[in-house]
Design an enzyme around this catalytic site. Structure first.
Site, PDB file in Angstrom:
ATOM      1  N   GLY A  15      26.025  13.248 -31.173  1.00 32.10           N
ATOM      2  CA  GLY A  15      24.983  14.110 -30.589  1.00 32.10           C
ATOM      3  C   GLY A  15      23.858  13.273 -30.004  1.00 32.10           C
ATOM      4  N   ALA A  26      16.208  -1.207 -24.244  1.00 34.10           N
ATOM      5  CA  ALA A  26      15.810  -2.357 -25.068  1.00 34.10           C
ATOM      6  C   ALA A  26      16.984  -3.311 -25.283  1.00 34.10           C
ATOM      7  CB  ALA A  26      15.272  -1.859 -26.410  1.00 34.10           C
ATOM      8  N   VAL A  28      19.609  -3.747 -23.292  1.00 37.46           N
ATOM      9  CA  VAL A  28      19.925  -4.441 -22.041  1.00 37.46           C
ATOM     10  C   VAL A  28      18.886  -5.531 -21.755  1.00 37.46           C
ATOM     11  CG1 VAL A  28      20.138  -4.150 -19.528  1.00 37.46           C
ATOM     12  CG2 VAL A  28      21.137  -2.437 -21.084  1.00 37.46           C
ATOM     13  N   ARG A  29      17.623  -5.183 -21.886  1.00 34.31           N
ATOM     14  CA  ARG A  29      16.580  -6.162 -21.522  1.00 34.31           C
ATOM     15  C   ARG A  29      16.518  -7.313 -22.530  1.00 34.31           C
ATOM     16  NH1 ARG A  29      12.124  -2.804 -17.979  1.00 34.31           N
ATOM     17  NH2 ARG A  29      13.654  -2.391 -16.356  1.00 34.31           N
ATOM     18  N   ARG A  76      32.133  12.810 -28.612  1.00 28.94           N
ATOM     19  CA  ARG A  76      32.739  12.603 -29.935  1.00 28.94           C
ATOM     20  C   ARG A  76      34.231  12.442 -29.660  1.00 28.94           C
ATOM     21  NH1 ARG A  76      28.734  16.722 -31.391  1.00 28.94           N
ATOM     22  NH2 ARG A  76      27.200  15.708 -32.715  1.00 28.94           N
ATOM     23  N   SER A  77      34.775  11.263 -29.947  1.00 28.40           N
ATOM     24  CA  SER A  77      36.142  10.946 -29.526  1.00 28.40           C
ATOM     25  C   SER A  77      37.168  11.141 -30.644  1.00 28.40           C
ATOM     26  CB  SER A  77      36.202   9.492 -29.031  1.00 28.40           C
ATOM     27  OG  SER A  77      37.537   9.108 -28.807  1.00 28.40           O
ATOM     28  N   GLY A 106      24.816   8.248 -34.841  1.00 29.30           N
ATOM     29  CA  GLY A 106      24.649   8.622 -36.248  1.00 29.30           C
ATOM     30  C   GLY A 106      25.816   8.167 -37.107  1.00 29.30           C
ATOM     31  N   ASP A 107      26.070   8.863 -38.205  1.00 34.02           N
ATOM     32  CA  ASP A 107      27.078   8.378 -39.158  1.00 34.02           C
ATOM     33  C   ASP A 107      28.501   8.375 -38.581  1.00 34.02           C
ATOM     34  OD1 ASP A 107      27.117  11.120 -39.187  1.00 34.02           O
ATOM     35  OD2 ASP A 107      27.324  11.316 -41.360  1.00 34.02           O
ATOM     36  N   THR A 129      19.696   9.961 -34.350  1.00 36.45           N
ATOM     37  CA  THR A 129      20.126  11.346 -34.560  1.00 36.45           C
ATOM     38  C   THR A 129      18.905  12.175 -34.938  1.00 36.45           C
ATOM     39  OG1 THR A 129      21.258  12.868 -36.068  1.00 36.45           O
ATOM     40  CG2 THR A 129      20.953  10.645 -36.891  1.00 36.45           C
ATOM     41  N   ASP A 131      18.839  14.420 -36.913  1.00 35.35           N
ATOM     42  CA  ASP A 131      18.986  14.910 -38.286  1.00 35.35           C
ATOM     43  C   ASP A 131      18.241  14.040 -39.320  1.00 35.35           C
ATOM     44  OD1 ASP A 131      20.678  16.704 -37.058  1.00 35.35           O
ATOM     45  OD2 ASP A 131      22.514  15.674 -37.674  1.00 35.35           O
ATOM     46  N   ASP A 133      19.334  11.804 -41.271  1.00 38.55           N
ATOM     47  CA  ASP A 133      20.082  11.988 -42.524  1.00 38.55           C
ATOM     48  C   ASP A 133      20.868  10.745 -42.948  1.00 38.55           C
ATOM     49  OD1 ASP A 133      21.840  12.026 -40.407  1.00 38.55           O
ATOM     50  OD2 ASP A 133      23.022  13.717 -41.135  1.00 38.55           O
ATOM     51  N   ARG A 166       5.260  41.009 -37.161  1.00 36.54           N
ATOM     52  CA  ARG A 166       6.692  40.940 -37.458  1.00 36.54           C
ATOM     53  C   ARG A 166       7.036  39.765 -38.359  1.00 36.54           C
ATOM     54  NH1 ARG A 166       8.823  42.066 -31.348  1.00 36.54           N
ATOM     55  NH2 ARG A 166       9.386  44.239 -31.658  1.00 36.54           N
ATOM     56  N   ARG A 175      22.407  19.638 -39.164  1.00 39.67           N
ATOM     57  CA  ARG A 175      23.757  19.579 -39.737  1.00 39.67           C
ATOM     58  C   ARG A 175      23.716  19.941 -41.221  1.00 39.67           C
ATOM     59  NH1 ARG A 175      28.319  17.657 -37.236  1.00 39.67           N
ATOM     60  NH2 ARG A 175      27.164  16.575 -35.655  1.00 39.67           N
ATOM     61  N   ILE A 255      18.099  23.017 -27.759  1.00 38.72           N
ATOM     62  CA  ILE A 255      16.799  22.744 -27.139  1.00 38.72           C
ATOM     63  C   ILE A 255      16.076  21.635 -27.919  1.00 38.72           C
ATOM     64  CG2 ILE A 255      15.355  24.440 -28.383  1.00 38.72           C
ATOM     65  CD1 ILE A 255      14.447  25.193 -25.399  1.00 38.72           C
ATOM     66  N   GLN A 256      16.374  21.548 -29.231  1.00 43.78           N
ATOM     67  CA  GLN A 256      15.738  20.523 -30.072  1.00 43.78           C
ATOM     68  C   GLN A 256      16.190  19.107 -29.717  1.00 43.78           C
ATOM     69  OE1 GLN A 256      15.853  22.381 -34.414  1.00 43.78           O
ATOM     70  NE2 GLN A 256      17.419  23.146 -33.050  1.00 43.78           N
TER      71      GLN A 256
HETATM   72  O1  F6P Z   1      23.892  15.614 -35.373  1.00 47.23           O
HETATM   73  C1  F6P Z   1      23.051  16.134 -34.402  1.00 47.23           C
HETATM   74  C2  F6P Z   1      23.302  17.609 -34.204  1.00 47.23           C
HETATM   75  O2  F6P Z   1      22.399  18.081 -33.233  1.00 47.23           O
HETATM   76  C3  F6P Z   1      23.222  18.447 -35.476  1.00 47.23           C
HETATM   77  O3  F6P Z   1      21.901  18.750 -35.838  1.00 47.23           O
HETATM   78  C4  F6P Z   1      24.043  19.644 -35.101  1.00 47.23           C
HETATM   79  O4  F6P Z   1      24.610  20.255 -36.243  1.00 47.23           O
HETATM   80  C5  F6P Z   1      25.113  19.050 -34.223  1.00 47.23           C
HETATM   81  O5  F6P Z   1      24.622  17.821 -33.730  1.00 47.23           O
HETATM   82  C6  F6P Z   1      25.516  19.919 -33.061  1.00 47.23           C
HETATM   83  O6  F6P Z   1      26.561  19.294 -32.413  1.00 47.23           O
HETATM   84  P1  F6P Z   1      27.129  19.718 -30.987  1.00 47.23           P
HETATM   85  O7  F6P Z   1      26.321  19.015 -29.958  1.00 47.23           O
HETATM   86  O8  F6P Z   1      28.539  19.252 -31.007  1.00 47.23           O
HETATM   87  O9  F6P Z   1      26.982  21.206 -30.874  1.00 47.23           O
END
Ligand code: F6P
Length: 336
Positions: A15, A26, A28-29, A76-77, A106-107, A129, A131, A133, A166, A175, A255-256
């Protein structure tokens, strides 16, 4: 490691996260500053299988520092999970004369890095990432910007929730981890924050908290739900059934992950990218660059993958203490 390196590769995988471009720049340079050539691999590990590459120059990474996403694309391969796929990746490295790879992600990215390093291609990982995490680092590139993006969205939601009196249920990413939700929840003054690390007691954690807030005179409520803690739609339904109010549900979603990286992410990405290449230039590899108490650390990939990062209990307590009528004794089911 063997002979002195002449050419390294750089890729982004998994992601995307704000600041990945700053990390690529960074790498590359710094490579050129050390007299190393740099090849950009497009679309993560998949690009290494299909020989999808571009030669990088100092100029090719101009004007990307402030841009979200990743100029190298990401993927993601599934093929890289197979031995056949990884053998093709090794062949690409040989064909391109790549002596080592900086992998930004990430992991999942680092699991791929470990496999490739076992086939003789040295890898240095840079954690990116939203996350946050990973156990091997106390910070991952993109987290701060993602928090701020979510906070901005929730502040806007609060305006309309307040006007209509509301309840809002907002789902944030992360995740299987609650870091993003907890930090954001504290920063927006959420009525309640639901995280996967804490087993949900719906009556105590949601119903009683809203009721206490109501009794104190509040007429709008903000419930932040980590995606790993359950679906905001379900939580919204349960609130409707239990309390008889009609919540509005918002899933912030991808969007995040977008937007220009903030100061922390640009600076951290630049520092981590620099130290990743420095490790190679000084003859080290097969490690993850992390930050611990402000300083940079190099952790062997295999060890890094066994390290777990736990949600900070003190922050959960702080969130509870901020709640109207909040008590500090509901932590029994907190997973550590
Ligand atoms: O690991 C980053 C992340 O944005 C997670 O927060 C989320 O669960 C996941 O990737 C979403 O993955 P995708 O882009 O495959 O929908």
């Amino acid at each position: 490691m063997a002979a002195k390196m002449k050419r390294i590769g750089v890729l982004t995988s998994g992601g995307d996260a704000p600041g990945m471009n700053a990390a690529v720049r960074a790498v590359v340079r710094t490579a050129y500053a050390y007299g190393l050539e740099c090849v950009g691999i497009r679309r993560g590990w998949q690009g290494l299988i299909t020989s999808d590459f571009t030669m990088m120059t100092r100029e090719s990474v101009g004007h990307i520092l402030s841009r979200g996403g990743t100029m190298l694309y990401t993927a993601r391969s599934a093929e890289f999970m197979t031995e056949e796929g990884r053998m093709k990746a090794v062949a690409t490295c040989k064909m391109l004369g790549i002596d080592g790879i900086v992998a930004i992600g990430g992991d999942g990215t680092f699991r791929g890095a470990l496999e490739l390093s076992r086939l003789g291609v040295p890898v240095v990982g840079v954690p990116a990432t939203i996350d946050n995490d990973l156990g091997c680092t106390n910070y991952t590139i993109g987290f701060d910007t993602a928090c701020n993006t979510a906070i901005d969205c929730i502040d806007r939601l609060r305006d309309t929730m307040q006007s209509h009196e509301r309840c809002s249920v907002v789902e944030v990413m992360g995740r299987n981890a609650g870091f993003l939700a907890l930090y954001v929840g504290i920063a927006v003054g959420a009525t309640a924050v639901l995280v996967p690390e804490h087993e949900l007691d719906f009556q105590k954690d949601v119903v009683e908290v809203i009721q206490a807030s109501r009794l104190a005179g509040n007429t709008h409520f903000m419930i932040v739900v980590a995606e790993g803690a359950g679906s905001a739609v379900d939580i919204g339904k349960r609130i409707r059934e239990a309390i008889g109010i009609d919540p509005r549900v918002t899933v912030l979603g991808h969007i995040q992950r977008g937007g220009s990286p903030n100061a922390r992410d640009r600076e951290t990405a630049t520092r981590m990218g620099y130290y990743a290449v420095k490790a190679f230039a000084e003859g080290r590899g097969n490690c993850i660059i992390g930050t611990q108490e402000g300083g940079i650390v190099e952790i062997p990939i295999e060890e890094a993958l066994t390290m777990r990062r736990h949600l900070q209990m003190d922050r959960y307590r702080i969130m509870e203490a901020m709640q109207v009528g909040g008590t500090l004794n509901r932590l029994d089911s907190f997973e550590q």
